[in-house]
Design an enzyme around this catalytic site. Sequence first.
Site, short mmCIF file in Angstrom:
data_model
loop_
_atom_site.label_atom_id
_atom_site.label_comp_id
_atom_site.label_asym_id
_atom_site.label_seq_id
_atom_site.Cartn_x
_atom_site.Cartn_y
_atom_site.Cartn_z
N HIS A 156 -4.21 -3.35 -13.99
CA HIS A 156 -2.84 -3.91 -14.14
C HIS A 156 -1.85 -3.23 -13.18
O HIS A 156 -0.66 -3.18 -13.48
CB HIS A 156 -2.33 -3.76 -15.57
CG HIS A 156 -3.30 -4.21 -16.62
ND1 HIS A 156 -3.28 -5.46 -17.16
CD2 HIS A 156 -4.34 -3.56 -17.21
CE1 HIS A 156 -4.26 -5.57 -18.05
NE2 HIS A 156 -4.92 -4.43 -18.09
N SER A 277 10.72 -3.43 13.71
CA SER A 277 11.71 -4.46 13.38
C SER A 277 12.72 -4.54 14.50
O SER A 277 13.01 -3.55 15.17
CB SER A 277 12.42 -4.06 12.08
OG SER A 277 13.71 -4.64 12.03
N LYS A 283 11.61 0.99 11.00
CA LYS A 283 10.51 0.22 10.42
C LYS A 283 9.19 0.37 11.15
O LYS A 283 9.12 0.41 12.37
CB LYS A 283 10.87 -1.28 10.40
CG LYS A 283 11.88 -1.61 9.35
CD LYS A 283 11.31 -1.48 7.95
CE LYS A 283 11.69 -2.69 7.15
NZ LYS A 283 10.62 -3.47 6.71
N GLU A 290 -0.63 -8.19 6.80
CA GLU A 290 0.09 -9.33 6.20
C GLU A 290 -0.40 -10.65 6.78
O GLU A 290 -0.55 -11.65 6.08
CB GLU A 290 1.59 -9.18 6.44
CG GLU A 290 2.21 -8.02 5.70
CD GLU A 290 3.64 -7.76 6.17
OE1 GLU A 290 4.53 -8.52 5.77
OE2 GLU A 290 3.84 -6.82 6.95
#
Length: 463
Positions: A156, A277, A283, A290
Amino acid sequence: MDKLWGGRFQGKNEQWIDEFGASISFDQKLAEQDILGSLAHVRMLANTEILPAEEAQQIISGLEKLQQRLKDGTLHFSVANEDIHLNIEKMLHEEIGSVAGKLHTARSRNDQVATDMHLYLKETVLEIIDKLHHLRTTFVNKATEHVATIAPGYTHLQHAQPISFGHHLLAYYQMLTRDYERFSESVKRIDLSPLGSAALAGTTFPIDRQFTATELGFTNVYANTLDAVSDRDFILEFLSNASFLMMHLSRFCEEIILWCSYEFQYIELTDTFSTGSSIMPQKKNPDMAELIRGKTGRVYGHLFGLLTLMKGLPLAYNKDFQEDKEGMFDTSETILACLSIIDGMVQTMNVNKARMYAATQNDFSNATELADYLAAKGLPFRQAHEIVGKLVLRCTQQGGYLQDIPLQEYQTISPLIEEDIYDALRPETAVKRRNSLGGTGFDQVQQQIEVAMAQLQAEKNQP
Ligand code: ARG
């Protein structure tokens, strides 16, 4: 321009309708396979004396020229010639004149296109199998470095029990091994020749299907010509296997993305596999992971696209089939790229052992240890569970963790608890003691690595 099938037509073609019907913009990817199929076919026509040897030789020389031009990048495809098969035939005609028209004896585009796709997919799947072998080796190597790395295990997405990080990596080894097996087992259904089925019913010419199959490196021929030109199961099976694989890669990427976050900081990807970024200078984003997670969607889409395309089609060929190709090409390219990316990412990722270990320190992931400790001393597990639950509640209310409770207090709760409880509560002990088959205990993980390495070695020795 005259159509190769234009005999019974009187009306003139409309460019925009030709464009709608054409597949050359994408099926030109099959040019190499198409020429190989034609070479095998014409050799068979000569061998069975359906065509005189010298005519067959002229066709062979013409096809070989086209093969060379394909390599040189000087083939010019045109929408007016609809698809790869008619384009090649037209260019052959330009090379050798009207004898080119004999190539299509005892053949149809229906068995031709199926042959091309079998050839294409066989090559792709063998390449995928190879890359999967490599990726699995990478996972095992990484696991070898991390047998003793303690990490939180989750259910979980909550801390559950501490585990060996090697064990976690080996779980992916197992998933990828199932993918490897699925792709390997599918080869026998791809490795079949539809060539010689002609339009649907076979042919009146005394062809030799086994000859063309052998020429093309196929192990077997389709038993039924109607099935041969109507079957796209081999592509569906590929898309299904690809979907499983992408689902596994996507799950791993999801973990990578979490682990790279500021909150986790369990791993760091190298600069090669990260991007910055355009506005936020700090970043370092896990874009490649992804993207793999994202590309999973298109692969599932291709599977459902083709399943839906097939479900209402009567035998044998239907033009709908032309829609089977882009999904197959896209899936092949996607899978091959994702396998390379993820392999490099796993090889080079930096594992922050201290951070993972720290995450197992100030938490309750050792609660099962205390319950097991009491159960091992004869207390029914349910009672032990209840006691530990109460202790966890006490800690959350008063602060501290199970390892901080003084022995005195423990003994008022249960005289079964002795000094050795503090060792039992350490994450190292918790992991080490889970020595049941396939468990996270260091010995078990080492054992799994040995089995995996033997498996990988055996695959290498296969012909
Ligand atoms: N471009 C067609 C396809 O991809 C080739 C087969 C055409 N056959 C036919 N009977 N129209 O499906």
